[in-house]
Design an enzyme around this catalytic site. Structure first.
Site, PDB file in Angstrom:
ATOM      1  N   HIS A 135     -26.873  39.554 117.607  1.00 57.30           N
ATOM      2  CA  HIS A 135     -27.557  41.071 116.604  1.00 57.30           C
ATOM      3  C   HIS A 135     -27.792  39.902 115.356  1.00 57.30           C
ATOM      4  O   HIS A 135     -27.113  39.793 114.369  1.00 57.30           O
ATOM      5  CB  HIS A 135     -26.312  41.916 116.510  1.00 57.30           C
ATOM      6  CG  HIS A 135     -26.329  42.776 117.674  1.00 57.30           C
ATOM      7  ND1 HIS A 135     -25.259  42.861 118.508  1.00 57.30           N
ATOM      8  CD2 HIS A 135     -27.150  43.570 118.409  1.00 57.30           C
ATOM      9  CE1 HIS A 135     -25.245  43.794 119.267  1.00 57.30           C
ATOM     10  NE2 HIS A 135     -26.514  44.246 119.233  1.00 57.30           N
ATOM     11  N   HIS A 139     -33.565  39.290 117.015  1.00 56.80           N
ATOM     12  CA  HIS A 139     -33.179  40.289 117.818  1.00 56.80           C
ATOM     13  C   HIS A 139     -33.769  41.538 117.343  1.00 56.80           C
ATOM     14  O   HIS A 139     -34.417  42.475 118.043  1.00 56.80           O
ATOM     15  CB  HIS A 139     -31.855  40.713 117.933  1.00 56.80           C
ATOM     16  CG  HIS A 139     -31.243  41.865 118.974  1.00 56.80           C
ATOM     17  ND1 HIS A 139     -30.928  43.012 118.481  1.00 56.80           N
ATOM     18  CD2 HIS A 139     -31.539  42.074 120.152  1.00 56.80           C
ATOM     19  CE1 HIS A 139     -30.439  43.921 119.291  1.00 56.80           C
ATOM     20  NE2 HIS A 139     -31.356  43.324 120.345  1.00 56.80           N
TER      21      HIS A 139
END
Length: 153
Positions: A135, A139
């Site tokens: 994350h 991403h």
């Protein structure tokens, strides 16, 4: 970043010649990051009020290079978001959003201020910890690309 803005060199973006088939789109895209007009004509230069916007201006200085070649592939599912991260000095979301909104006419259609979009993208991007292996800003750019791909395909 502030020193770069103050130097004025940040706005020296080499534009494509009018003969290049991609010139109109490339010049429109960089026009939102620089105070240069289409096909290389200068307009009045004003330092950006946004440091995030100023940093982006420096990232799009070579549209004949790898970044422009990569951005021409954004309509492909195989778009290389990791290469985008590398070419944008770890600013993939900011550059992708700026390009996508310009390329698809969303700034005009939605009456958005490009500097506000730049600040928003930079704030979101800076909120992702770089050490997180999943994350992160890469991403976020990948998910944004996927959403755009589904909406435009």
């Amino acid at each position: 970043a502030i020193k770069n803005v103050a130097s004025g060199g940040l706005y020296d973006v080499p534009f494509m010649s009018a003969e290049d088939p991609n010139a109109k789109e490339a010049n429109a895209w960089t026009g939102q990051f620089s105070a240069l007009g289409a096909m290389g004509s200068r307009t009045s230069l004003k330092p950006s009020k946004s440091v995030a916007n100023a940093e982006l201006k420096g990232l799009v200085s070579d549209l004949r290079g790898e970044l422009w070649e990569l951005m021409k592939t954004t309509s492909s599912w195989d778009f290389d978001v990791f290469k985008l991260n590398e070419l944008t000095r770890e600013k993939p979301l900011s550059v992708f959003l700026g390009f996508a909104f310009q390329h698809h006419g969303m700034l005009e259609e939605l009456h958005l201020d490009s500097e506000a979009l730049d600040r928003f993208a930079a704030a979101v991007e800076s909120g992702y910890p770089k050490q997180n292996p999943y994350h992160n800003a890469i991403h976020a750019a990948d998910v944004t690309h996927g959403a755009l791909w589904f909406c435009t395909s």
